[in-house]
Each structure stands twice: as C-alpha cells, then as structure tokens.
Design an enzyme around this catalytic site. Structure first.
Site, PDB file in Angstrom:
ATOM      1  N   ASP A  29      -0.080  -1.047  21.244  1.00 59.16           N
ATOM      2  CA  ASP A  29       0.893  -0.081  21.747  1.00 59.16           C
ATOM      3  C   ASP A  29       1.041   1.050  20.728  1.00 59.16           C
ATOM      4  O   ASP A  29       1.706   0.891  19.703  1.00 59.16           O
ATOM      5  CB  ASP A  29       2.234  -0.782  21.981  1.00 59.16           C
ATOM      6  CG  ASP A  29       3.261   0.112  22.643  1.00 59.16           C
ATOM      7  OD1 ASP A  29       3.162   1.348  22.518  1.00 59.16           O
ATOM      8  OD2 ASP A  29       4.198  -0.425  23.279  1.00 59.16           O
ATOM      9  N   ALA A  30       0.436   2.188  21.008  1.00 58.62           N
ATOM     10  CA  ALA A  30       0.426   3.299  20.054  1.00 58.62           C
ATOM     11  C   ALA A  30       1.823   3.824  19.767  1.00 58.62           C
ATOM     12  O   ALA A  30       2.153   4.136  18.616  1.00 58.62           O
ATOM     13  CB  ALA A  30      -0.464   4.429  20.570  1.00 58.62           C
ATOM     14  N   GLU A  81      -8.375   1.919  -6.223  1.00 56.00           N
ATOM     15  CA  GLU A  81      -8.793   0.570  -5.845  1.00 56.00           C
ATOM     16  C   GLU A  81     -10.061   0.633  -5.001  1.00 56.00           C
ATOM     17  O   GLU A  81     -10.454  -0.357  -4.393  1.00 56.00           O
ATOM     18  CB  GLU A  81      -7.681  -0.187  -5.127  1.00 56.00           C
ATOM     19  CG  GLU A  81      -7.219   0.356  -3.813  1.00 56.00           C
ATOM     20  CD  GLU A  81      -6.187  -0.570  -3.179  1.00 56.00           C
ATOM     21  OE1 GLU A  81      -6.541  -1.216  -2.177  1.00 56.00           O
ATOM     22  OE2 GLU A  81      -5.054  -0.642  -3.672  1.00 56.00           O
ATOM     23  N   CYS A 113      -1.955   0.544  -5.595  1.00 52.98           N
ATOM     24  CA  CYS A 113      -1.570   1.927  -5.302  1.00 52.98           C
ATOM     25  C   CYS A 113      -0.879   2.663  -6.441  1.00 52.98           C
ATOM     26  O   CYS A 113      -0.557   3.841  -6.295  1.00 52.98           O
ATOM     27  CB  CYS A 113      -0.678   1.960  -4.060  1.00 52.98           C
ATOM     28  SG  CYS A 113      -1.513   1.435  -2.550  1.00 52.98           S
ATOM     29  N   THR A 204       4.721  -8.419   2.060  1.00 49.95           N
ATOM     30  CA  THR A 204       4.497  -7.224   1.240  1.00 49.95           C
ATOM     31  C   THR A 204       5.742  -6.347   1.182  1.00 49.95           C
ATOM     32  O   THR A 204       5.815  -5.450   0.341  1.00 49.95           O
ATOM     33  CB  THR A 204       3.327  -6.381   1.790  1.00 49.95           C
ATOM     34  OG1 THR A 204       3.658  -5.920   3.106  1.00 49.95           O
ATOM     35  CG2 THR A 204       2.051  -7.203   1.859  1.00 49.95           C
ATOM     36  N   HIS A 237       6.661   5.686  -3.231  1.00 49.13           N
ATOM     37  CA  HIS A 237       5.339   5.333  -2.703  1.00 49.13           C
ATOM     38  C   HIS A 237       5.387   5.247  -1.185  1.00 49.13           C
ATOM     39  O   HIS A 237       6.330   4.702  -0.599  1.00 49.13           O
ATOM     40  CB  HIS A 237       4.871   4.002  -3.292  1.00 49.13           C
ATOM     41  CG  HIS A 237       3.622   3.491  -2.652  1.00 49.13           C
ATOM     42  ND1 HIS A 237       2.461   4.228  -2.588  1.00 49.13           N
ATOM     43  CD2 HIS A 237       3.353   2.319  -2.013  1.00 49.13           C
ATOM     44  CE1 HIS A 237       1.535   3.533  -1.955  1.00 49.13           C
ATOM     45  NE2 HIS A 237       2.051   2.376  -1.591  1.00 49.13           N
ATOM     46  N   LYS A 242       8.255   4.508   7.022  1.00 50.21           N
ATOM     47  CA  LYS A 242       9.493   3.726   7.079  1.00 50.21           C
ATOM     48  C   LYS A 242       9.916   3.198   5.709  1.00 50.21           C
ATOM     49  O   LYS A 242      11.099   3.254   5.353  1.00 50.21           O
ATOM     50  CB  LYS A 242       9.321   2.562   8.058  1.00 50.21           C
ATOM     51  CG  LYS A 242      10.548   1.660   8.147  1.00 50.21           C
ATOM     52  CD  LYS A 242      10.431   0.663   9.284  1.00 50.21           C
ATOM     53  CE  LYS A 242      10.755   1.314  10.608  1.00 50.21           C
ATOM     54  NZ  LYS A 242      10.840   0.316  11.708  1.00 50.21           N
ATOM     55  N   LYS A 246      13.526   3.838   3.842  1.00 51.65           N
ATOM     56  CA  LYS A 246      14.461   2.732   3.637  1.00 51.65           C
ATOM     57  C   LYS A 246      14.806   2.574   2.160  1.00 51.65           C
ATOM     58  O   LYS A 246      15.976   2.365   1.807  1.00 51.65           O
ATOM     59  CB  LYS A 246      13.859   1.433   4.176  1.00 51.65           C
ATOM     60  CG  LYS A 246      14.781   0.225   4.038  1.00 51.65           C
ATOM     61  CD  LYS A 246      14.147  -1.039   4.622  1.00 51.65           C
ATOM     62  CE  LYS A 246      15.048  -2.248   4.399  1.00 51.65           C
ATOM     63  NZ  LYS A 246      14.428  -3.495   4.951  1.00 51.65           N
ATOM     64  N   ASN A 269      -1.672   6.646   4.217  1.00 51.34           N
ATOM     65  CA  ASN A 269      -1.463   6.147   2.859  1.00 51.34           C
ATOM     66  C   ASN A 269      -2.714   6.392   2.018  1.00 51.34           C
ATOM     67  O   ASN A 269      -3.748   5.757   2.235  1.00 51.34           O
ATOM     68  CB  ASN A 269      -1.135   4.654   2.912  1.00 51.34           C
ATOM     69  CG  ASN A 269      -0.912   4.038   1.544  1.00 51.34           C
ATOM     70  OD1 ASN A 269      -0.848   4.731   0.544  1.00 51.34           O
ATOM     71  ND2 ASN A 269      -0.788   2.718   1.504  1.00 51.34           N
TER      72      ASN A 269
END
EC number: 2.3.3.10
Length: 349
Positions: A29-30, A81, A113, A204, A237, A242, A246, A269
């Site tokens: 679901d895009a 990385e 990262c 994560t 980062h 989202k 947050k 990212n």
C-alpha cells in the site's frame, strides 16, 4: 581553540524512484507507506556511481566553496557502510581527486549511518591538536535494502563533505562542542559477503534510534547548559521523516526548527550522508549568528551531537557551489527495472 566548518559540499544523484513504483512491484500500500515513513521518493545512483564517486563529488563541491589550497589538507576521512572495496581505501581516491596528496593521512570510517560524523569528530581532534591544518570529513553511501524489505523504500544515495579548520577568519560555522552516546545494540548488521543488511524491525526504533538520539542530544544540552529554544535550527538523523520529527518533539524542538534540514522526504535515507545532508541544507539557509543543533545516529549503536553557530563567512561562500535544494531539483524518475539495474540487483552470474 575555536574549531569549525571552513566549507561544506553535497552531492545527490539525479535519478529517483517513487514509493508508488516500488510498492507496485511488491503489492504494498503506497499511501500507507508514504504516510508512515514520510518519504515519497528516493535518490538512486547512476550505473557507474558508488560511495567513492559520490564522496569525490561532495569533496569537490566543498573545495570549490572553500577556495583553499588542497595541499593544506592534512587528513581525509570518509565514512560509509558501502565502501566499494573491502581492501582499498575510499579516502585515498578522494584525496588524489582533489589534489590533497601526498603529504597527508587518510582512512576510512565505518559506524553505520554516523560514520560521517565520526569522521568530523576525528578531524576536529587532529585540527585542534595542531597535527593538521585542515581535515576533510565525508559521509557518503549507496545504501542497499533487500528486494521487498522495508529498507528498500528508503535506502538511498548521496554524500556530504565538511572541511574542518581552526583559522577563525576562514570558518563559516563554529562547532562549539560535541557529545557522543554509544552502546552495543545489535539493531542492524551486515556480515562480510552478505549483499544486504539485516535489521531488527521495530527493535531499531526505541532501543536503537530514539534511545541513542535522545540521550546524545540531552547529553550535549546538559554539557552546554543549553535548551532547545536556544537554537534556530535542529537536525536529527533521517532514516525516514517520522523518526526525526518524533525525536525533535521528544526533546522539545519544534517543527519549524527541523523543517529546513528535513530532506529525507525527497531523497530518502543517505545513511552516512543523512545527518550531514540535513546540516548542509540548513547551512544553505542559515544567517550569521544562527545556531544549529544536530544529532547523528548509527546503528550498532551510537549518536554524535553537535552545537554549531553560523558566522558571517557563510554569506561569502554559500553560493560558490550547488546548494542541497539545487542538487535535488529536476530529478529524473525511473521505473523498478532500471532501478534494479542501477543498484546491481540483477545478477547474471
């Protein structure tokens, strides 16, 4: 001793793939993905681009912006990385390309990262000790996500180079202080020979990203006796849109403070380039005297926080090289078949 950013340069490949195109292949679901990730498209490297070529382009832009003699650079450190060679440093390629060799040191950094900001801290140490005049720190990646994995929707390509020095008349931004928070947290990993990384899914988030970003940020604020309202801008980062939003709210920063540097919705990212890309985008807009608070995160896991004050010199150097907004405009959109070819997902042997 005052240490800071003499110059900076960014690079983002022009190719993009939309979230809808990836979702179409895997039946996802895009709209739900876009709303959940706050990412709408991501950058894709050209067929002949890798972390080394991206690092070179970013470094060249930093040198164009600085106007300094490359022979003054005593250290080049590249964090990634996705270094193209297991045994052959990316940093020597960059150093040779910009004319900094041979009287200098070079090394490659790895810390997921935040390898780029770790390189910044290393350059700060060398410059501050007087061992080198200038140090070039780079974060660059062509990050990978396995087909149909959640990472495939955000893993992008790009890089940023920061020239670190101590001559106050040359500084475009002063790095007032830095603070790091590090633990052994196995939230994301890739063993030698594995084509794609593995990750702990939701693990994560809270024990990885949020624990380290908030503790790193709080540690620096406490060290400086500062508050979120003391800053004009904030950068965290950006694995997606989202998480930094947050984290900013948890720490007391506002949407207005983070919006100028929030580039992930348009390019995805960029891993080692992520936080540095946000800083670069903010420097592209900041005025002399503005303060920037930034916190990078790297899985494994750790965070590096920085307090930065912009100087008058920013107005002199800013438009000598492409800004982040200029680099990400006019993208060329590709379908999944071409994306798979560019990313090396099609293996014939």
């Amino acid at each position: 001793m005052t240490i800071g950013i003499v110059s900076y340069g960014a690079y983002v490949p022009r190719y993009r793939i939309k979230i809808e195109e990836i979702a179409r292949l895997w039946g996802d679901d895009a709209e739900a993905l876009k709303n959940g990730l706050m990412v709408y498209e991501k950058s894709v490297p050209d067929i002949d681009e890798d972390a080394a070529t991206i690092a070179v382009e970013a470094a060249r832009n930093a040198m164009i912006r600085s106007g300094v003699d490359p022979s003054r650079i005593g250290a080049v450190y590249t964090g990634s990385e996705s270094h193209p060679y297991a045994v052959k440093p990316t940093s020597t390629i960059v150093a040779q390309a910009i004319g900094a060799t041979p009287q200098m040191t070079a090394a490659d950094f790895e810390f997921a990262c935040k390898a780029g900001t770790a390189a910044v801290q290393a350059c700060m140490g060398l410059v501050g000790s007087g061992m080198v005049d200038l140090g070039l720190a780079i974060g660059a990646d062509v990050s990978q996500g396995a087909p149909s994995d959640a990472l495939e929707y955000t893993a992008a390509a790009g890089g940023v180079a920061c020239l670190i020095g101590r001559n106050e008349s040359e500084l475009a931004a002063i790095i007032e202080d830095t603070y790091s928070f590090t633990t052994d947290t196995p939230d994301f990993w890739r063993r030698e020979g594995m084509p794609y990384p593995e990750h702990g899914g939701r693990f994560t988030g809270e024990p990885g990203y949020f624990k380290h970003v908030t503790n790193g940020a709080k540690g620096l604020l406490e060290k400086l006796g500062a508050k979120p309202e003391d800053y004009d801008y904030a950068v965290f980062h950006q694995p997606n849109g989202k998480f930094p939003s947050k984290a900013a709210k948890m720490l007391g920063f506002t949407k207005a403070q983070i919006t100028p540097g929030l580039v992930v919705p348009k390019i995805g990212n960029t891993y080692s380039g992520s936080c540095l890309m946000g800083i670069a985008a903010t420097l592209d807009q900041a005025k002399p005297g503005d303060r920037i608070f930034a916190t990078a995160f790297g899985s494994g896991a750790g965070s590096d926080a920085f307090s930065i004050t912009v100087t008058d010199r920013i107005e002199e150097i800013r438009n000598r090289a492409p800004t982040v907004s200029e680099l990400i405009k006019d993208p060329v959109y590709i379908d999944y078949a071409r994306y798979a070819r560019h990313k090396g997902k099609i293996r014939l042997a």
